[in-house]
Design a protein around this motif. Structure first.
Motif, PDB file in Angstrom:
ATOM      1  N   LYS A 183      38.576  29.836  39.425  1.00  0.00           N
ATOM      2  CA  LYS A 183      39.209  29.214  38.262  1.00  0.00           C
ATOM      3  C   LYS A 183      39.020  27.714  38.342  1.00  0.00           C
ATOM      4  O   LYS A 183      39.211  27.098  39.406  1.00  0.00           O
ATOM      5  CB  LYS A 183      40.691  29.562  38.235  1.00  0.00           C
ATOM      6  CG  LYS A 183      41.310  29.562  36.844  1.00  0.00           C
ATOM      7  CD  LYS A 183      42.666  30.247  36.842  1.00  0.00           C
ATOM      8  CE  LYS A 183      43.167  30.410  35.410  1.00  0.00           C
ATOM      9  NZ  LYS A 183      44.485  31.107  35.368  1.00  0.00           N
ATOM     10  N   TYR A 214      37.914  30.928  33.872  1.00  0.00           N
ATOM     11  CA  TYR A 214      37.343  31.637  35.010  1.00  0.00           C
ATOM     12  C   TYR A 214      35.843  31.357  35.044  1.00  0.00           C
ATOM     13  O   TYR A 214      35.163  31.420  34.019  1.00  0.00           O
ATOM     14  CB  TYR A 214      37.593  33.135  34.897  1.00  0.00           C
ATOM     15  CG  TYR A 214      39.031  33.517  35.164  1.00  0.00           C
ATOM     16  CD1 TYR A 214      39.491  33.682  36.472  1.00  0.00           C
ATOM     17  CD2 TYR A 214      39.923  33.695  34.115  1.00  0.00           C
ATOM     18  CE1 TYR A 214      40.820  34.023  36.725  1.00  0.00           C
ATOM     19  CE2 TYR A 214      41.248  34.030  34.358  1.00  0.00           C
ATOM     20  CZ  TYR A 214      41.686  34.183  35.654  1.00  0.00           C
ATOM     21  OH  TYR A 214      42.992  34.506  35.902  1.00  0.00           O
ATOM     22  N   ASP A 226      40.836  32.119  29.361  1.00  0.00           N
ATOM     23  CA  ASP A 226      41.895  33.094  29.603  1.00  0.00           C
ATOM     24  C   ASP A 226      42.634  33.474  28.326  1.00  0.00           C
ATOM     25  O   ASP A 226      43.618  34.199  28.345  1.00  0.00           O
ATOM     26  CB  ASP A 226      42.888  32.569  30.653  1.00  0.00           C
ATOM     27  CG  ASP A 226      43.551  31.270  30.213  1.00  0.00           C
ATOM     28  OD1 ASP A 226      43.210  30.766  29.109  1.00  0.00           O
ATOM     29  OD2 ASP A 226      44.398  30.755  30.964  1.00  0.00           O
TER      30      ASP A 226
END
Length: 238
Positions: free
Chosen positions: A26, A32, A52
Protein backbone atom coordinates in the motif's frame (compact mmCIF):
# COMPACT_ATOMS: atom_id res chain seq x y z
CA UNK A 1 -6.44 -10.66 -5.92
CA UNK A 2 -3.02 -12.32 -5.60
CA UNK A 3 -4.56 -15.76 -6.04
CA UNK A 4 -6.32 -14.57 -9.20
CA UNK A 5 -3.02 -13.20 -10.54
CA UNK A 6 -1.28 -16.50 -9.89
CA UNK A 7 -4.09 -18.32 -11.70
CA UNK A 8 -3.65 -15.97 -14.67
CA UNK A 9 0.05 -16.82 -14.75
CA UNK A 10 -0.60 -20.56 -14.49
CA UNK A 11 -3.08 -20.40 -17.37
CA UNK A 12 -0.23 -19.38 -19.69
CA UNK A 13 1.35 -22.64 -20.86
CA UNK A 14 4.75 -20.99 -21.42
CA UNK A 15 5.23 -20.00 -17.76
CA UNK A 16 5.11 -21.52 -14.30
CA UNK A 17 3.75 -19.57 -11.34
CA UNK A 18 7.19 -19.49 -9.70
CA UNK A 19 8.68 -17.78 -12.76
CA UNK A 20 7.29 -14.52 -11.37
CA UNK A 21 7.64 -12.55 -8.17
CA UNK A 22 4.18 -11.28 -7.21
CA UNK A 23 3.89 -8.72 -4.43
CA UNK A 24 1.28 -6.29 -3.14
CA UNK A 25 1.75 -3.25 -0.91
CA UNK A 26 0.00 0.00 0.00
CA UNK A 27 1.37 3.41 -0.94
CA UNK A 28 0.89 6.86 0.61
CA UNK A 29 -2.26 7.46 -1.48
CA UNK A 30 -3.91 4.40 0.02
CA UNK A 31 -3.68 2.64 -3.31
CA UNK A 32 -2.66 -0.98 -3.45
CA UNK A 33 0.42 -1.46 -5.63
CA UNK A 34 0.52 -4.80 -7.38
CA UNK A 35 3.87 -5.81 -8.88
CA UNK A 36 4.49 -8.80 -11.10
CA UNK A 37 8.12 -9.26 -12.12
CA UNK A 38 9.65 -11.96 -14.27
CA UNK A 39 12.22 -13.55 -12.00
CA UNK A 40 14.81 -14.24 -14.73
CA UNK A 41 14.57 -10.91 -16.60
CA UNK A 42 13.69 -8.18 -14.06
CA UNK A 43 13.05 -5.53 -16.74
CA UNK A 44 9.85 -7.41 -17.59
CA UNK A 45 7.51 -5.96 -15.01
CA UNK A 46 3.79 -5.24 -14.57
CA UNK A 47 2.82 -2.55 -12.05
CA UNK A 48 -0.80 -1.79 -11.13
CA UNK A 49 -2.11 0.95 -8.85
CA UNK A 50 -5.42 -0.28 -7.45
CA UNK A 51 -7.63 2.20 -5.53
CA UNK A 52 -9.50 1.09 -2.43
CA UNK A 53 -12.72 2.76 -3.59
CA UNK A 54 -14.58 3.79 -6.73
CA UNK A 55 -14.13 7.24 -8.25
CA UNK A 56 -16.52 9.52 -10.10
CA UNK A 57 -16.53 8.79 -13.83
CA UNK A 58 -18.59 11.71 -15.27
CA UNK A 59 -20.86 14.63 -14.44
CA UNK A 60 -23.84 12.30 -14.21
CA UNK A 61 -22.47 10.68 -11.10
CA UNK A 62 -21.41 7.40 -12.66
CA UNK A 63 -18.75 5.63 -10.65
CA UNK A 64 -15.88 3.42 -11.77
CA UNK A 65 -13.09 1.37 -10.29
CA UNK A 66 -10.15 2.83 -12.22
CA UNK A 67 -6.87 0.88 -12.19
CA UNK A 68 -3.76 2.34 -13.82
CA UNK A 69 -0.81 0.22 -14.87
CA UNK A 70 2.71 0.41 -16.23
CA UNK A 71 3.68 -2.58 -18.35
CA UNK A 72 7.08 -3.63 -19.64
CA UNK A 73 7.04 -4.80 -22.34
CA UNK A 74 3.94 -3.20 -23.76
CA UNK A 75 1.94 -4.39 -26.73
CA UNK A 76 3.58 -1.83 -29.04
CA UNK A 77 6.47 -0.31 -27.11
CA UNK A 78 9.09 -1.09 -24.51
CA UNK A 79 6.96 0.40 -21.72
CA UNK A 80 3.31 1.40 -21.84
CA UNK A 81 0.68 2.76 -19.46
CA UNK A 82 -2.86 1.46 -19.47
CA UNK A 83 -6.12 1.94 -17.60
CA UNK A 84 -8.52 -0.81 -16.62
CA UNK A 85 -12.01 -0.69 -15.14
CA UNK A 86 -12.30 -3.35 -12.52
CA UNK A 87 -10.72 -6.63 -11.61
CA UNK A 88 -11.87 -8.53 -14.69
CA UNK A 89 -10.27 -6.09 -17.12
CA UNK A 90 -7.09 -6.03 -15.05
CA UNK A 91 -6.73 -9.82 -15.15
CA UNK A 92 -7.33 -9.73 -18.90
CA UNK A 93 -4.59 -7.09 -19.19
CA UNK A 94 -2.21 -9.26 -17.16
CA UNK A 95 -2.87 -12.19 -19.50
CA UNK A 96 -2.09 -9.97 -22.51
CA UNK A 97 1.10 -8.76 -20.84
CA UNK A 98 2.19 -12.35 -20.18
CA UNK A 99 1.76 -12.99 -23.91
CA UNK A 100 3.95 -9.96 -24.69
CA UNK A 101 6.65 -11.23 -22.30
CA UNK A 102 6.53 -14.64 -23.97
CA UNK A 103 7.00 -13.09 -27.41
CA UNK A 104 9.91 -10.97 -26.18
CA UNK A 105 11.65 -13.98 -24.67
CA UNK A 106 11.18 -16.00 -27.84
CA UNK A 107 12.63 -13.12 -29.88
CA UNK A 108 15.79 -12.66 -27.75
CA UNK A 109 17.82 -15.30 -29.68
CA UNK A 110 16.85 -13.59 -32.95
CA UNK A 111 17.94 -10.17 -31.64
CA UNK A 112 21.19 -11.64 -30.35
CA UNK A 113 21.86 -13.37 -33.64
CA UNK A 114 21.22 -10.14 -35.55
CA UNK A 115 23.60 -8.23 -33.26
CA UNK A 116 26.28 -10.89 -33.64
CA UNK A 117 25.86 -10.86 -37.41
CA UNK A 118 26.23 -7.07 -37.50
CA UNK A 119 29.41 -7.33 -35.41
CA UNK A 120 30.81 -10.04 -37.68
CA UNK A 121 30.09 -7.92 -40.75
CA UNK A 122 31.88 -4.89 -39.27
CA UNK A 123 34.90 -7.07 -38.52
CA UNK A 124 34.88 -8.44 -42.06
CA UNK A 125 34.70 -4.99 -43.64
CA UNK A 126 37.60 -3.84 -41.46
CA UNK A 127 39.70 -6.75 -42.73
CA UNK A 128 39.08 -5.69 -46.31
CA UNK A 129 40.03 -2.01 -45.94
CA UNK A 130 43.07 -2.73 -48.13
CA UNK A 131 40.94 -3.54 -51.17
CA UNK A 132 40.88 0.10 -52.10
CA UNK A 133 38.29 2.31 -53.74
CA UNK A 134 38.44 0.73 -57.21
CA UNK A 135 36.22 -1.41 -59.41
CA UNK A 136 37.05 -4.88 -60.68
CA UNK A 137 38.62 -5.09 -64.11
CA UNK A 138 36.86 -7.34 -66.65
CA UNK A 139 39.51 -9.99 -66.08
CA UNK A 140 39.09 -9.83 -62.32
CA UNK A 141 35.31 -9.93 -62.60
CA UNK A 142 35.45 -13.05 -64.78
CA UNK A 143 37.73 -14.73 -62.26
CA UNK A 144 35.34 -13.80 -59.46
CA UNK A 145 32.42 -15.34 -61.35
CA UNK A 146 34.42 -18.52 -61.79
CA UNK A 147 35.13 -18.69 -58.07
CA UNK A 148 31.47 -18.03 -57.26
CA UNK A 149 30.48 -20.92 -59.52
CA UNK A 150 32.89 -23.18 -57.63
CA UNK A 151 31.48 -22.06 -54.28
CA UNK A 152 27.93 -22.56 -55.52
CA UNK A 153 28.80 -26.08 -56.64
CA UNK A 154 30.26 -26.93 -53.23
CA UNK A 155 27.18 -25.68 -51.39
CA UNK A 156 24.77 -27.29 -53.87
CA UNK A 157 26.48 -30.67 -53.63
CA UNK A 158 26.26 -30.56 -49.85
CA UNK A 159 22.56 -29.68 -50.05
CA UNK A 160 21.91 -32.57 -52.45
CA UNK A 161 23.74 -35.01 -50.17
CA UNK A 162 21.94 -33.82 -47.04
CA UNK A 163 18.35 -32.89 -47.91
CA UNK A 164 16.00 -35.73 -48.83
CA UNK A 165 12.84 -33.65 -49.33
CA UNK A 166 12.94 -32.79 -53.03
CA UNK A 167 10.65 -29.80 -52.72
CA UNK A 168 12.82 -28.27 -49.98
CA UNK A 169 15.97 -29.06 -51.97
CA UNK A 170 14.60 -27.39 -55.08
CA UNK A 171 13.74 -24.23 -53.15
CA UNK A 172 17.16 -24.02 -51.51
CA UNK A 173 18.99 -24.55 -54.81
CA UNK A 174 16.89 -21.89 -56.52
CA UNK A 175 17.58 -19.42 -53.68
CA UNK A 176 21.29 -20.21 -53.83
CA UNK A 177 21.41 -19.66 -57.59
CA UNK A 178 19.53 -16.36 -57.22
CA UNK A 179 22.00 -15.17 -54.55
CA UNK A 180 24.98 -16.08 -56.74
CA UNK A 181 23.48 -14.24 -59.72
CA UNK A 182 23.04 -11.12 -57.59
CA UNK A 183 26.68 -11.28 -56.49
CA UNK A 184 27.80 -11.66 -60.12
CA UNK A 185 25.74 -8.64 -61.16
CA UNK A 186 27.23 -6.57 -58.35
CA UNK A 187 30.75 -7.15 -59.70
CA UNK A 188 30.05 -4.48 -62.31
CA UNK A 189 28.39 -1.96 -60.01
CA UNK A 190 30.25 -2.30 -56.70
CA UNK A 191 33.78 -1.36 -55.80
CA UNK A 192 35.97 -4.12 -54.43
CA UNK A 193 35.46 -3.45 -50.74
CA UNK A 194 31.71 -3.05 -51.19
CA UNK A 195 31.51 -6.28 -53.14
CA UNK A 196 33.48 -8.11 -50.45
CA UNK A 197 30.92 -6.87 -47.93
CA UNK A 198 28.06 -8.09 -50.15
CA UNK A 199 29.67 -11.55 -50.30
CA UNK A 200 30.11 -11.58 -46.53
CA UNK A 201 26.44 -10.68 -45.96
CA UNK A 202 25.33 -13.57 -48.19
CA UNK A 203 27.70 -16.00 -46.49
CA UNK A 204 26.41 -14.99 -43.07
CA UNK A 205 22.87 -15.65 -44.28
CA UNK A 206 23.79 -19.03 -45.77
CA UNK A 207 25.58 -20.04 -42.58
CA UNK A 208 22.36 -19.60 -40.57
CA UNK A 209 21.19 -22.84 -42.18
CA UNK A 210 22.80 -25.72 -40.22
CA UNK A 211 23.04 -27.73 -43.45
CA UNK A 212 25.40 -25.16 -44.97
CA UNK A 213 27.72 -25.01 -41.98
CA UNK A 214 29.45 -28.16 -43.15
CA UNK A 215 30.99 -26.29 -46.09
CA UNK A 216 31.06 -22.72 -44.85
CA UNK A 217 33.52 -21.35 -42.32
CA UNK A 218 33.28 -17.68 -41.33
CA UNK A 219 32.09 -14.97 -43.67
CA UNK A 220 35.55 -13.45 -43.62
CA UNK A 221 37.29 -16.70 -44.50
CA UNK A 222 34.99 -17.43 -47.45
CA UNK A 223 35.41 -13.90 -48.78
CA UNK A 224 39.18 -14.09 -48.37
CA UNK A 225 39.20 -17.44 -50.12
CA UNK A 226 37.34 -16.03 -53.12
CA UNK A 227 39.59 -13.01 -53.44
CA UNK A 228 42.90 -14.75 -52.82
CA UNK A 229 42.21 -17.58 -55.23
CA UNK A 230 41.40 -15.04 -57.89
CA UNK A 231 44.78 -13.42 -57.41
CA UNK A 232 46.49 -11.71 -54.49
CA UNK A 233 46.78 -8.51 -56.50
CA UNK A 234 43.02 -8.00 -55.99
CA UNK A 235 43.28 -8.00 -52.19
CA UNK A 236 46.17 -5.56 -52.41
CA UNK A 237 43.95 -3.07 -54.25
CA UNK A 238 46.22 -3.09 -57.34
Amino acid sequence: MLNDVRKAISSNKYFEEDDFLVTSSKNNSNNYVLQIQYRFEPRFKFLAWIPDHETKKDEYGSMEFKITTQESPGQMGETERSTYSGKGELLSGISSWLGAVEQELLAIPIYRQAAEQKEQLEEILTQFESLGDTYFSQEEAQEMKKRLDELEQRIAENLKNTITDQSELKTKLQNLEADMNVLKEKLASHKKRGWAGAVAVRVLEWAKDPVNRKVLTSGAEITKDLLLKAGEHITDGK
